[in-house]
Design a protein around this motif. Structure first.
Motif, PDB file in Angstrom:
ATOM      1  N   LYS A 141      11.382   6.313 -10.246  1.00  0.00           N
ATOM      2  CA  LYS A 141      10.318   7.126 -10.226  1.00  0.00           C
ATOM      3  C   LYS A 141       9.899   8.169  -9.542  1.00  0.00           C
ATOM      4  O   LYS A 141       9.013   8.098 -10.379  1.00  0.00           O
ATOM      5  CB  LYS A 141       9.407   5.876  -9.235  1.00  0.00           C
ATOM      6  CG  LYS A 141       8.067   6.150  -9.256  1.00  0.00           C
ATOM      7  CD  LYS A 141       7.553   5.714  -9.739  1.00  0.00           C
ATOM      8  CE  LYS A 141       7.292   4.591 -10.329  1.00  0.00           C
ATOM      9  NZ  LYS A 141       6.074   4.811 -11.369  1.00  0.00           N
ATOM     10  N   ALA A 142      10.512   8.875  -9.199  1.00  0.00           N
ATOM     11  CA  ALA A 142      10.782  10.701  -9.195  1.00  0.00           C
ATOM     12  C   ALA A 142      10.632  11.107 -10.549  1.00  0.00           C
ATOM     13  O   ALA A 142      10.064  12.147 -11.290  1.00  0.00           O
ATOM     14  CB  ALA A 142      11.588  11.059  -7.747  1.00  0.00           C
TER      15      ALA A 142
ATOM     16  N   LEU B 172       3.188   5.732  -3.058  1.00  0.00           N
ATOM     17  CA  LEU B 172       4.221   6.560  -4.090  1.00  0.00           C
ATOM     18  C   LEU B 172       4.958   6.739  -5.877  1.00  0.00           C
ATOM     19  O   LEU B 172       5.383   6.854  -6.311  1.00  0.00           O
ATOM     20  CB  LEU B 172       5.904   6.021  -3.211  1.00  0.00           C
ATOM     21  CG  LEU B 172       5.561   6.106  -1.950  1.00  0.00           C
ATOM     22  CD1 LEU B 172       7.010   5.627  -1.349  1.00  0.00           C
ATOM     23  CD2 LEU B 172       5.982   7.685  -1.691  1.00  0.00           C
ATOM     24  N   GLY B 173       3.817   5.553  -6.417  1.00  0.00           N
ATOM     25  CA  GLY B 173       3.586   5.661  -7.370  1.00  0.00           C
ATOM     26  C   GLY B 173       3.829   4.554  -7.790  1.00  0.00           C
ATOM     27  O   GLY B 173       3.876   5.152  -9.745  1.00  0.00           O
TER      28      GLY B 173
ATOM     29  N   GLU C 177       6.768  -3.099 -10.527  1.00  0.00           N
ATOM     30  CA  GLU C 177       8.512  -2.273  -9.430  1.00  0.00           C
ATOM     31  C   GLU C 177       7.661  -2.551  -7.742  1.00  0.00           C
ATOM     32  O   GLU C 177       8.533  -2.684  -7.508  1.00  0.00           O
ATOM     33  CB  GLU C 177       8.050  -0.767  -9.739  1.00  0.00           C
ATOM     34  CG  GLU C 177       8.968  -0.014 -11.272  1.00  0.00           C
ATOM     35  CD  GLU C 177       7.685   1.387 -11.165  1.00  0.00           C
ATOM     36  OE1 GLU C 177       8.431   1.301 -12.300  1.00  0.00           O
ATOM     37  OE2 GLU C 177       6.750   1.631 -11.023  1.00  0.00           O
ATOM     38  N   ILE C 178       6.962  -2.961  -8.110  1.00  0.00           N
ATOM     39  CA  ILE C 178       6.396  -3.851  -5.983  1.00  0.00           C
ATOM     40  C   ILE C 178       7.052  -4.749  -5.688  1.00  0.00           C
ATOM     41  O   ILE C 178       7.208  -5.288  -4.892  1.00  0.00           O
ATOM     42  CB  ILE C 178       4.968  -2.870  -5.917  1.00  0.00           C
ATOM     43  CG1 ILE C 178       4.877  -1.845  -6.147  1.00  0.00           C
ATOM     44  CG2 ILE C 178       4.227  -4.069  -4.228  1.00  0.00           C
ATOM     45  CD1 ILE C 178       2.868  -1.622  -5.616  1.00  0.00           C
ATOM     46  N   GLY C 179       6.727  -5.434  -7.544  1.00  0.00           N
ATOM     47  CA  GLY C 179       7.448  -7.150  -6.934  1.00  0.00           C
ATOM     48  C   GLY C 179       8.235  -6.883  -6.851  1.00  0.00           C
ATOM     49  O   GLY C 179       9.405  -8.100  -5.917  1.00  0.00           O
ATOM     50  N   GLU C 180       9.587  -6.112  -7.283  1.00  0.00           N
ATOM     51  CA  GLU C 180      11.063  -5.713  -7.315  1.00  0.00           C
ATOM     52  C   GLU C 180      11.283  -5.616  -6.062  1.00  0.00           C
ATOM     53  O   GLU C 180      12.300  -5.710  -4.836  1.00  0.00           O
ATOM     54  CB  GLU C 180      11.377  -5.338  -8.149  1.00  0.00           C
ATOM     55  CG  GLU C 180      11.998  -5.799  -9.986  1.00  0.00           C
ATOM     56  CD  GLU C 180      12.412  -4.435 -10.525  1.00  0.00           C
ATOM     57  OE1 GLU C 180      13.185  -3.512  -9.879  1.00  0.00           O
ATOM     58  OE2 GLU C 180      11.239  -4.225 -11.606  1.00  0.00           O
TER      59      GLU C 180
ATOM     60  N   ALA D 145       0.926  -1.207  -0.151  1.00  0.00           N
ATOM     61  CA  ALA D 145       0.352  -0.212  -0.228  1.00  0.00           C
ATOM     62  C   ALA D 145       1.340   1.508   0.433  1.00  0.00           C
ATOM     63  O   ALA D 145       0.450   2.503  -0.785  1.00  0.00           O
ATOM     64  CB  ALA D 145      -0.724  -0.266   1.029  1.00  0.00           C
ATOM     65  N   ASN D 146       1.895   1.377   1.038  1.00  0.00           N
ATOM     66  CA  ASN D 146       2.600   2.640   0.975  1.00  0.00           C
ATOM     67  C   ASN D 146       3.521   2.057  -0.625  1.00  0.00           C
ATOM     68  O   ASN D 146       3.622   3.873  -0.596  1.00  0.00           O
ATOM     69  CB  ASN D 146       3.862   2.435   1.941  1.00  0.00           C
ATOM     70  CG  ASN D 146       3.405   2.412   3.295  1.00  0.00           C
ATOM     71  OD1 ASN D 146       2.094   2.951   3.411  1.00  0.00           O
ATOM     72  ND2 ASN D 146       3.541   1.544   4.498  1.00  0.00           N
ATOM     73  N   ALA D 147       4.064   1.833  -1.225  1.00  0.00           N
ATOM     74  CA  ALA D 147       4.556   1.344  -2.441  1.00  0.00           C
ATOM     75  C   ALA D 147       3.401   2.133  -3.372  1.00  0.00           C
ATOM     76  O   ALA D 147       3.729   3.043  -3.886  1.00  0.00           O
ATOM     77  CB  ALA D 147       5.174   0.204  -2.842  1.00  0.00           C
ATOM     78  N   ARG D 148       2.294   1.585  -3.518  1.00  0.00           N
ATOM     79  CA  ARG D 148       1.439   1.958  -4.582  1.00  0.00           C
ATOM     80  C   ARG D 148       1.036   3.238  -4.008  1.00  0.00           C
ATOM     81  O   ARG D 148       1.033   4.599  -5.559  1.00  0.00           O
ATOM     82  CB  ARG D 148       0.165   1.399  -4.567  1.00  0.00           C
ATOM     83  CG  ARG D 148       0.534  -0.016  -4.670  1.00  0.00           C
ATOM     84  CD  ARG D 148       0.115  -0.003  -5.733  1.00  0.00           C
ATOM     85  NE  ARG D 148      -1.285   0.139  -6.636  1.00  0.00           N
ATOM     86  CZ  ARG D 148      -1.298   0.272  -8.094  1.00  0.00           C
ATOM     87  NH1 ARG D 148      -0.331  -0.715  -8.570  1.00  0.00           N
ATOM     88  NH2 ARG D 148      -2.626   0.342  -9.018  1.00  0.00           N
TER      89      ARG D 148
END
Length: 130
Positions: free
Chosen positions: A87-88, A56-57, A62-65, A51-54
């Protein structure tokens, strides 16, 4: 805890929890004798991470990584930093594109009389006439 409790504790909808399980972002939880999912504290921590990674976009891939890096005690923080900076940069490009679209719409709206007449530069632009 059941899926409703897991959802309440993490802010992740039950539908998304099931989806994350289906695509392998979270392991299938143990099942109770009744067949209901039984989430452990480690599952809750993982869902909060997702949820926190989502927020942050980050995309699912990418969340898997990031999850792999999170679970790797020998990770190099440089890998995580590189993902965050990439990502930024991507978010910066998207923000610029959104800002440009906003400015275009404001410019078009400024040129529109907004009265009872049918002529409208906004419609004309979308139709490719301008």
């Amino acid at each position: 805890m059941n899926i409703g409790e897991a959802s309440a504790r993490t802010g992740v909808s039950q539908r998304m929890i099931r989806h994350y399980e289906k695509i392998g972002l979270i392991p299938a939880p143990a099942r109770r004798g009744s067949g209901y999912r039984n989430y452990a504290h480690a599952d809750i921590a993982r869902l909060r991470f997702i949820a926190n990674a989502r927020d942050l976009g980050f995309a699912i891939e990418e969340i898997g990584e990031l999850l792999e890096l999170w679970g790797n005690d020998h990770r190099a923080s440089a890998e995580v930093k590189a993902l965050a900076l990439a990502k930024a940069e991507e978010l910066g490009r998207k923000a610029k594109a959104l800002s440009d679209m906003r400015e275009s719409l404001l410019h078009l709206a400024e040129g529109c009389a907004g009265d009872a007449r049918p002529d409208c530069p906004i419609i004309a632009r979308m139709a490719g006439e301008v």
